[in-house]
Design an enzyme around this catalytic site. Sequence first.
Site, mmCIF file in Angstrom:
data_model
loop_
_atom_site.group_PDB
_atom_site.id
_atom_site.type_symbol
_atom_site.label_atom_id
_atom_site.label_comp_id
_atom_site.label_asym_id
_atom_site.label_seq_id
_atom_site.Cartn_x
_atom_site.Cartn_y
_atom_site.Cartn_z
ATOM 1 N N LYS A 278 -25.916 129.139 74.638
ATOM 2 C CA LYS A 278 -26.130 130.091 75.579
ATOM 3 C C LYS A 278 -25.932 131.296 75.292
ATOM 4 C CE LYS A 278 -24.559 126.270 78.454
ATOM 5 N NZ LYS A 278 -23.206 125.453 78.703
ATOM 6 N N HIS B 296 -20.085 112.034 71.770
ATOM 7 C CA HIS B 296 -19.753 113.473 72.023
ATOM 8 C C HIS B 296 -18.611 113.835 71.242
ATOM 9 C CE1 HIS B 296 -22.860 114.147 75.033
ATOM 10 N NE2 HIS B 296 -22.508 112.781 75.705
ATOM 11 N N THR C 124 -22.235 123.901 73.078
ATOM 12 C CA THR C 124 -23.367 124.281 73.884
ATOM 13 C C THR C 124 -23.194 125.764 74.245
ATOM 14 O OG1 THR C 124 -22.348 123.084 75.714
ATOM 15 C CG2 THR C 124 -24.325 122.000 74.479
ATOM 16 N N LYS D 156 -14.806 128.330 76.594
ATOM 17 C CA LYS D 156 -14.564 127.022 76.600
ATOM 18 C C LYS D 156 -13.268 126.366 76.868
ATOM 19 C CE LYS D 156 -15.716 127.776 72.174
ATOM 20 N NZ LYS D 156 -16.968 127.084 71.854
ATOM 21 N N ARG D 157 -13.423 125.000 76.952
ATOM 22 C CA ARG D 157 -12.012 124.518 77.265
ATOM 23 C C ARG D 157 -11.216 124.791 76.169
ATOM 24 N NH1 ARG D 157 -11.634 120.383 81.235
ATOM 25 N NH2 ARG D 157 -9.540 120.356 80.564
ATOM 26 N N LYS E 144 -10.413 123.741 68.918
ATOM 27 C CA LYS E 144 -11.428 124.905 69.064
ATOM 28 C C LYS E 144 -10.905 126.329 68.480
ATOM 29 C CE LYS E 144 -13.457 122.643 73.162
ATOM 30 N NZ LYS E 144 -14.955 122.351 72.909
HETATM 31 C C1 26Q Z 1 -11.931 110.004 78.967
HETATM 32 C C2 26Q Z 1 -11.154 109.124 79.474
HETATM 33 C C3 26Q Z 1 -10.082 109.273 80.407
HETATM 34 C C4 26Q Z 1 -10.339 110.813 80.956
HETATM 35 C C5 26Q Z 1 -10.904 111.724 80.579
HETATM 36 C C6 26Q Z 1 -11.797 111.456 79.332
HETATM 37 C C7 26Q Z 1 -12.791 112.379 78.943
HETATM 38 C C8 26Q Z 1 -13.387 113.232 79.778
HETATM 39 C C9 26Q Z 1 -14.308 114.047 79.443
HETATM 40 C C10 26Q Z 1 -12.987 112.565 77.519
HETATM 41 C C11 26Q Z 1 -13.923 113.610 77.082
HETATM 42 C C12 26Q Z 1 -14.494 114.388 77.969
HETATM 43 C C13 26Q Z 1 -15.439 115.346 77.702
HETATM 44 C C14 26Q Z 1 -16.144 115.649 76.184
HETATM 45 C C15 26Q Z 1 -16.724 116.551 76.001
HETATM 46 O O1 26Q Z 1 -17.232 117.455 76.805
HETATM 47 N N1 26Q Z 1 -17.257 116.670 74.575
HETATM 48 C C16 26Q Z 1 -18.197 117.728 74.232
HETATM 49 O O2 26Q Z 1 -19.669 117.213 74.449
HETATM 50 C C17 26Q Z 1 -20.413 118.332 74.259
HETATM 51 C C18 26Q Z 1 -21.781 117.976 74.731
HETATM 52 O O3 26Q Z 1 -22.228 116.993 73.833
HETATM 53 C C19 26Q Z 1 -20.468 118.915 72.912
HETATM 54 O O4 26Q Z 1 -21.425 119.941 72.767
HETATM 55 C C20 26Q Z 1 -19.008 119.330 72.578
HETATM 56 O O5 26Q Z 1 -19.017 119.556 71.139
HETATM 57 C C21 26Q Z 1 -18.153 118.222 72.871
HETATM 58 O O6 26Q Z 1 -16.950 118.563 72.457
#
Ligand code: 26Q
Length: 820
Positions: A656, A356, A652, A544-545, A550
Amino acid sequence: MKFNAEKFRENLAARLRRQYGKDISQANEHDLFDAVSASVQELILPSWMATRREYEKKPVKQLYYLSAEFLMGRALSNNLINLGIKDEVKKVLDEMNINFNVIEDEEPDAGLGNGGLGRLAACFLDSLATLDYPGHGYGIRYEYGMFEQHIENGYQVEYPDNWLKHRDPWEVKRSDLAVTVKFGGEIKYGKTPDGQDRFYLENAEEVIATPYDMPVVGFDTNTVNTLRLWQASSPNGFDLQLFNDMRYNEAVFKQNDAENITRVLYPNDNGPQGKTLRLKQQYFFCSASLQDLVHHFVADYGTDFAKFPELHVIQLNDTHPVVAIPELMRILMDEYSMGWNEAWDIVTKTFAYTNHTILAEALEKWDISIFQSLLPRIYQIVEEINRRFLIELRAKFPDDYQKQNRMSIIHDGKVYMAWLAIHAGFSVNGVAALHTELLKNVELKDWYGLYPQKFNNKTNGITQRRWLCSANPELAKFITDRIGHGWEKNLSKLKELEKFADDEKSLDELISIKRHNKEILVDYLKHHQNEFLDPDSIFDVQVKRLHEYKRQLLNVLHIMYLYNRIIEDPTFNPPNRTFIFGAKAASGYRRAKAIIKLINTVAERVNNDRRVGGKLRVVFIENYRVSVAEKIFPAADVSEQISTAGKEASGTSNMKFMVNGALTLGTLDGANIEIFEEAGKENGFPFGLTTEEIQKMEKEHSYSPQQYLERNPALAKVVGQLIDGTYDPSHQIFKEIHDSLVYGVEGQRPDVYYVLADFELYCKAQEEIAKAYTDKKAWARKTLINIANSGKFSSDRTIEDYVRDIWHLNKVEVADSDVK
Ligand code: 26Q
């Protein structure tokens, strides 16, 4: 579903008596939410049981979606819509003098995820059930989900999200299915009671994993799948001996330690932090889930595991659950005495991995020291996987030692989770076309060279049941009035709307629906934030985050620029605009938090300057989350999708916005590219440097932010205003942001995300928007064409792609169950 209003009413009243000892007039709003939800849950149960029976009796191949996050949001309205009984239930409640909208607002969001990746998992579950596929989620029952964000003095302040304060009416605790997960200990080798030589752990810490199941109700079908979330507890309770000695803290120490595993969601999005507790969370839910699957399998089929991959496929949502791979090896070898090759054969047919993110810092790697001490046996298995892999690699690339080192699953003192997933999995996919190409040609180039057949693209999608039917009922009705039903389960049908592109009446209606949705959001902000917005202004939205890639910063710099123009030139008369932000920053991400402070500081200034009149307003929506998102997308005119090209894997929210009729202002990044392709570039506002242009500058080290500042005095002015006292008399608060753009800080290059390089193109695109919006009809026409061409972005399409290329599932239809 057949709905018996009389029975529902009786059930509800009886439940209030039984559970709360109250009648309807005495019940408060939360009691009512709980009782209504419990009554709905009761309607779901027969189909849920029937679905399980159907899968067991067939037997059929089932998908298990392993994810550390499921960002489900609220369930009540969604479940009612999917059951097809929302209007009926509303009517019953009306007759009982209960306001549905009020009790709906009592439900806390199940915020068990950070952002895109977690919400994607939730949309996938909805699509799987709706399309009658046997597919389930496995994850973690965090006691505290994504933190609650307050804005205090312009700063983000985090508060715990105690979403389980009241009971959750949707979950069913399954104590009968609890399993034990082991951490630490020493590896021993010896004979089992029946004389087998095996590895086992001695002195390991044992933790109980108890599953809580939530029903996943499909739309217009009897299929109800399961989301199974694991909770941790101690097997020993507390130590009574210590308690009796009045050593209270020590008495509960072990218990707390175990329970801490599922205490709280890590609030980092796209940037891990290598903490032991996080690895503990990962192994905890992966081990529990695999034990669950294997126990079930053995109960039904015995220990002939050759059938395992025919009946199970496991999708790994990013690297977070990748430790499931060596865990399945361990279970097969250490608990069922299987040999390595046989176990490996099963494992390599079972797992598929989705990537991702392209950000290098987000690729998960664990220090050997942490990994080995927490999971000694699992580490040993990973070492053996790697030892065998390196033999193959040396045979293939005998002279390329650098490649051998780069690709080694363990190197530089770390375990590379993505490498393990790619080597052991049979499929690797990215989440948008551009993203998958970048994985193949840049980020995972070595691996694509080794395993080209494993790589494939699966462009993300969103469920139209939540994001259109539930969030935007007026637009849903507009659609059905014109093309009939059917689009709820087949979004490509929206294409038929195109024939109304020049129908004046339709365009007028579209305009008035948008206007009404804007009023609803205005009302929300009035009540929750005491903000008064103008629904006739353009609602330009970035939710978004918060992350540098971003580029919320690009958006704010443009607002600062507009503000300067308005002040400097009273004849400058753009259409009124409201810039809306919603974003949580990871708690430890200093620069992201400074950007939130900047947005709020600029808002404060702009919104209180009389000279601005109604031309410009800036609003930061506090505590952005799924339930608030459902109010925002329907009200948006402009969708801000402005990441640095090549950095946003898919996005995503862009989808929406599109189905809700906002026009995309976006870079050629992630799924934006596919959105422009579907809707036509002329119906959106693409802008900015392309991935190739950025790659070229990166390769040649030719990017100089200074040049852009010299060429564009208006840009130089806003960048200067970050530190000249215009917004902050101390000159300090935004200095780090300023310096990161102009000089580069902490050893980074200046302006890593090309904000200054894209500024002028962004301003131009914004000018086009201002111009385009003055012709309301032409704008509405673009809106309609966007909606009509959003069919590709249904998660139903995404799921069908996964089923066809990776999962190979068959649909299972569940008959109407007799009990209602
Ligand atoms: C990893 C290790 C330790 C703590 C946290 C994490 C962690 C948690 C969440 C690393 C990444 C995430 C989330 C990533 C994320 O949301 N990526 C997004 O995924 C979407 C769905 O595929 C995409 O549309 C976005 O582009 C992408 O940024």
